[in-house]
Design a protein around this motif. Structure first.
Motif, mmCIF file in Angstrom:
data_model
loop_
_atom_site.group_PDB
_atom_site.id
_atom_site.type_symbol
_atom_site.label_atom_id
_atom_site.label_comp_id
_atom_site.label_asym_id
_atom_site.label_seq_id
_atom_site.Cartn_x
_atom_site.Cartn_y
_atom_site.Cartn_z
ATOM 1 N N SER A 67 0.822 -1.215 0.000
ATOM 2 C CA SER A 67 0.000 0.000 0.000
ATOM 3 C C SER A 67 0.849 1.254 0.000
ATOM 4 N N ARG A 68 2.136 1.122 0.395
ATOM 5 C CA ARG A 68 3.049 2.266 0.563
ATOM 6 C C ARG A 68 2.572 3.196 1.673
ATOM 7 N N ILE A 69 1.693 2.716 2.530
ATOM 8 C CA ILE A 69 1.149 3.530 3.630
ATOM 9 C C ILE A 69 1.667 3.005 4.957
ATOM 10 N N VAL A 70 2.068 3.917 5.838
ATOM 11 C CA VAL A 70 2.455 3.569 7.205
ATOM 12 C C VAL A 70 1.466 4.241 8.157
ATOM 13 N N GLY A 71 0.823 3.446 8.994
ATOM 14 C CA GLY A 71 -0.094 4.004 9.985
ATOM 15 C C GLY A 71 0.673 4.510 11.197
ATOM 16 N N VAL A 72 0.322 5.701 11.672
ATOM 17 C CA VAL A 72 0.966 6.276 12.852
ATOM 18 C C VAL A 72 -0.130 6.622 13.858
ATOM 19 N N SER A 73 -0.227 5.830 14.910
ATOM 20 C CA SER A 73 -1.260 6.020 15.921
ATOM 21 C C SER A 73 -0.637 6.684 17.141
ATOM 22 N N ILE A 74 -1.014 7.946 17.389
ATOM 23 C CA ILE A 74 -0.431 8.737 18.479
ATOM 24 C C ILE A 74 -1.441 8.841 19.620
ATOM 25 N N CYS A 75 -0.976 8.632 20.848
ATOM 26 C CA CYS A 75 -1.887 8.624 21.997
ATOM 27 C C CYS A 75 -2.455 10.002 22.306
ATOM 28 N N ASP A 76 -1.652 11.073 22.138
ATOM 29 C CA ASP A 76 -2.126 12.415 22.488
ATOM 30 C C ASP A 76 -1.271 13.474 21.812
ATOM 31 N N ASP A 94 8.696 10.078 4.969
ATOM 32 C CA ASP A 94 8.654 10.828 3.704
ATOM 33 C C ASP A 94 9.869 10.514 2.847
ATOM 34 N N ALA A 95 11.048 10.473 3.500
ATOM 35 C CA ALA A 95 12.285 10.237 2.754
ATOM 36 C C ALA A 95 12.308 8.854 2.121
ATOM 37 N N LYS A 96 11.585 7.912 2.700
ATOM 38 C CA LYS A 96 11.564 6.542 2.180
ATOM 39 C C LYS A 96 10.429 6.316 1.176
ATOM 40 N N GLY A 97 9.727 7.387 0.830
ATOM 41 C CA GLY A 97 8.732 7.287 -0.225
ATOM 42 C C GLY A 97 7.421 6.641 0.183
ATOM 43 N N ARG A 98 7.157 6.556 1.475
ATOM 44 C CA ARG A 98 5.873 6.048 1.924
ATOM 45 C C ARG A 98 5.023 7.204 2.444
ATOM 46 N N VAL A 99 3.742 6.939 2.618
ATOM 47 C CA VAL A 99 2.803 7.977 3.060
ATOM 48 C C VAL A 99 2.344 7.671 4.483
ATOM 49 N N PRO A 100 2.587 8.591 5.439
ATOM 50 C CA PRO A 100 2.099 8.353 6.797
ATOM 51 C C PRO A 100 0.623 8.738 6.915
ATOM 52 N N VAL A 101 -0.157 7.877 7.555
ATOM 53 C CA VAL A 101 -1.557 8.191 7.860
ATOM 54 C C VAL A 101 -1.667 8.289 9.372
ATOM 55 N N LEU A 102 -2.045 9.478 9.840
ATOM 56 C CA LEU A 102 -1.982 9.790 11.266
ATOM 57 C C LEU A 102 -3.340 9.684 11.945
ATOM 58 N N GLY A 103 -3.322 9.109 13.146
ATOM 59 C CA GLY A 103 -4.509 9.104 13.984
ATOM 60 C C GLY A 103 -4.162 9.625 15.368
ATOM 61 N N ASN A 104 -4.826 10.692 15.804
ATOM 62 C CA ASN A 104 -4.660 11.204 17.169
ATOM 63 C C ASN A 104 -5.750 10.580 18.030
ATOM 64 N N CYS A 105 -5.373 9.652 18.890
ATOM 65 C CA CYS A 105 -6.360 8.854 19.629
ATOM 66 C C CYS A 105 -6.795 9.488 20.951
ATOM 67 N N ALA A 106 -6.165 10.602 21.346
ATOM 68 C CA ALA A 106 -6.613 11.410 22.491
ATOM 69 C C ALA A 106 -6.861 10.561 23.739
ATOM 70 N N GLU A 107 -5.952 9.628 23.989
ATOM 71 C CA GLU A 107 -6.002 8.751 25.182
ATOM 72 C C GLU A 107 -7.321 7.979 25.283
ATOM 73 N N SER A 108 -7.910 7.637 24.144
ATOM 74 C CA SER A 108 -9.161 6.872 24.126
ATOM 75 C C SER A 108 -8.901 5.479 23.543
ATOM 76 N N VAL A 109 -9.166 4.438 24.356
ATOM 77 C CA VAL A 109 -8.982 3.062 23.885
ATOM 78 C C VAL A 109 -9.898 2.772 22.702
ATOM 79 N N GLU A 110 -11.154 3.247 22.782
ATOM 80 C CA GLU A 110 -12.131 2.999 21.715
ATOM 81 C C GLU A 110 -11.705 3.688 20.422
ATOM 82 N N ARG A 111 -11.248 4.904 20.542
ATOM 83 C CA ARG A 111 -10.823 5.651 19.352
ATOM 84 C C ARG A 111 -9.608 4.984 18.704
#
Length: 344
Positions: A67-76, A94-111
């Motif tokens: 997919s060339r996508i890297v998921g980045v899940s940040i707690c806060d 970015d330098a390795k040619g992949r696309v980061p997809v970011l999720g800010n989970c705001a300290e929520s287990v469900e999120r």
């Protein structure tokens, strides 16, 4: 009047024909292959721009099964520490040619669970995870069951063995306590003990070990348990210094807590560095701008981000390699918030 027909999409073979090269060469240029001569690469890129060619990433992903996508899940992301770690991550991704997809989970287990499920649907190449408080082990283990490479970053979940990179938290707190002891302090408090995270547990263990090493007492009233926020640092410092026998120094879980503590100290007519020594942890950029400037134990957030991406790419390339844990060495940065050596 009927609308004009949409212009025909420029294809890879059209670019190759005009550039006088094979379609495989154009593909290699698009993937930044070092095997293509510099002059050829420049010529192909020039023609791509002139013709308005747009690479069909979806089709390419199907061919390469990536997919060339890297998921980045940040707690806060509201915490500047994690924002700076993220900056280090994005720089390398970015330098390795992949696309980061970011999720800010705001300290929520469900999120966090919902975001991880979404990343699975997109079949991301891998996931960088800073687990939220209370993350169940099963949530991390599920990623392994799905066959998704994962690296835990700065935080980890007990019993979920994956690659990990973070700070040597026990050593960091030891550096802070030993500095205060060298300045002559014997009454040292710990502000913002957070037992809900492994980071909180490790940092408190480091504080306790260093206090025991110095032969210093740890009255329960001098350990303030709370979340690691400015507000908690403020209220905690006020409570500690309002006691009949207050501490002369305090080690804070993080710079964010220390910033709040210094404001709390000032709110009761006292001053950090003069009436109470304060040490933070992380050495955020803001720490050198405070008045007084904050003494802190530095954590290389950018390097944590870089190492996290390296671990993930190694795992993607070699799925069965041994699990790797990296704990970076912290460094004490002495500024003004501890004042002069204390005279007994």
């Amino acid at each position: 009047m009927s609308p004009s027909p949409a212009p025909a999409r420029v294809k890879l073979k059209d670019v190759a024909l005009k550039a006088g090269v094979a379609t495989g060469t154009v593909s290699m240029v698009l993937n930044d292959s070092p095997l293509v001569a510099t002059a050829t690469k420049a010529q192909v890129l020039k023609i791509i721009q002139e013709m308005g060619y747009v690479y069909n990433r979806a089709a390419g992903n199907l061919r390469s099964k990536s997919s060339r996508i890297v998921g980045v899940s940040i707690c806060d992301l509201m915490n500047p520490y994690f924002a700076e770690v993220l900056a280090g991550i994005q720089e390398v991704v970015d330098a390795k040619g992949r696309v980061p997809v970011l999720g800010n989970c705001a300290e929520s287990v469900e999120r966090q669970a919902k975001f991880l499920d979404t990343l699975r649907e997109y079949e991301v190449d891998g996931i960088l995870l800073t687990p939220v408080i209370g993350t169940p082990r099963s949530q991390v283990l599920n990623l392994e069951k799905w066959g998704t490479p994962v690296v835990q970053v700065t935080r980890y979940v007990h019993g979920a063995e994956t690659d990990y990179v973070g700070n040597n938290n026990r050593l960091a707190l030891g550096l802070a306590v030993r500095h205060l002891v060298q300045l002559g302090h014997k009454h040292i408090a710990y502000l913002a003990h957070n037992p809900k995270t492994p980071t909180g547990q490790d940092r408190y263990t480091g504080f306790k070990e260093a206090m025991e090493e110095a032969g210093l007492a740890m009255p329960k009233r001098w350990t303030h348990e709370c979340m690691a926020t400015r507000e908690d640092g403020f209220s905690g410092a006020v409570r500690l210094l309002s006691q009949a026998k207050p501490p002369t120094a305090m080690v804070c879980f993080s710079d964010v807590v220390a910033f709040g503590a210094m404001l709390g100290i000032r709110s009761i007519g006292k001053e950090a560095g003069r009436d109470c020594a304060v040490v933070g942890l992380d050495d955020l950029m803001e720490s050198r701008l405070w008045q007084p400037r904050l003494t802190s134990v530095a954590v290389d957030r950018q390097r944590i981000g870089h190492e996290a991406v390296r671990l993930l790419y190694d795992r993607i390339r070699t799925p069965n390699k041994a699990i790797e844990h990296i704990a970076l060495e912290p460094e004490l940065v002495v500024r003004d918030s501890c004042g002069s050596p204390r005279v007994s």
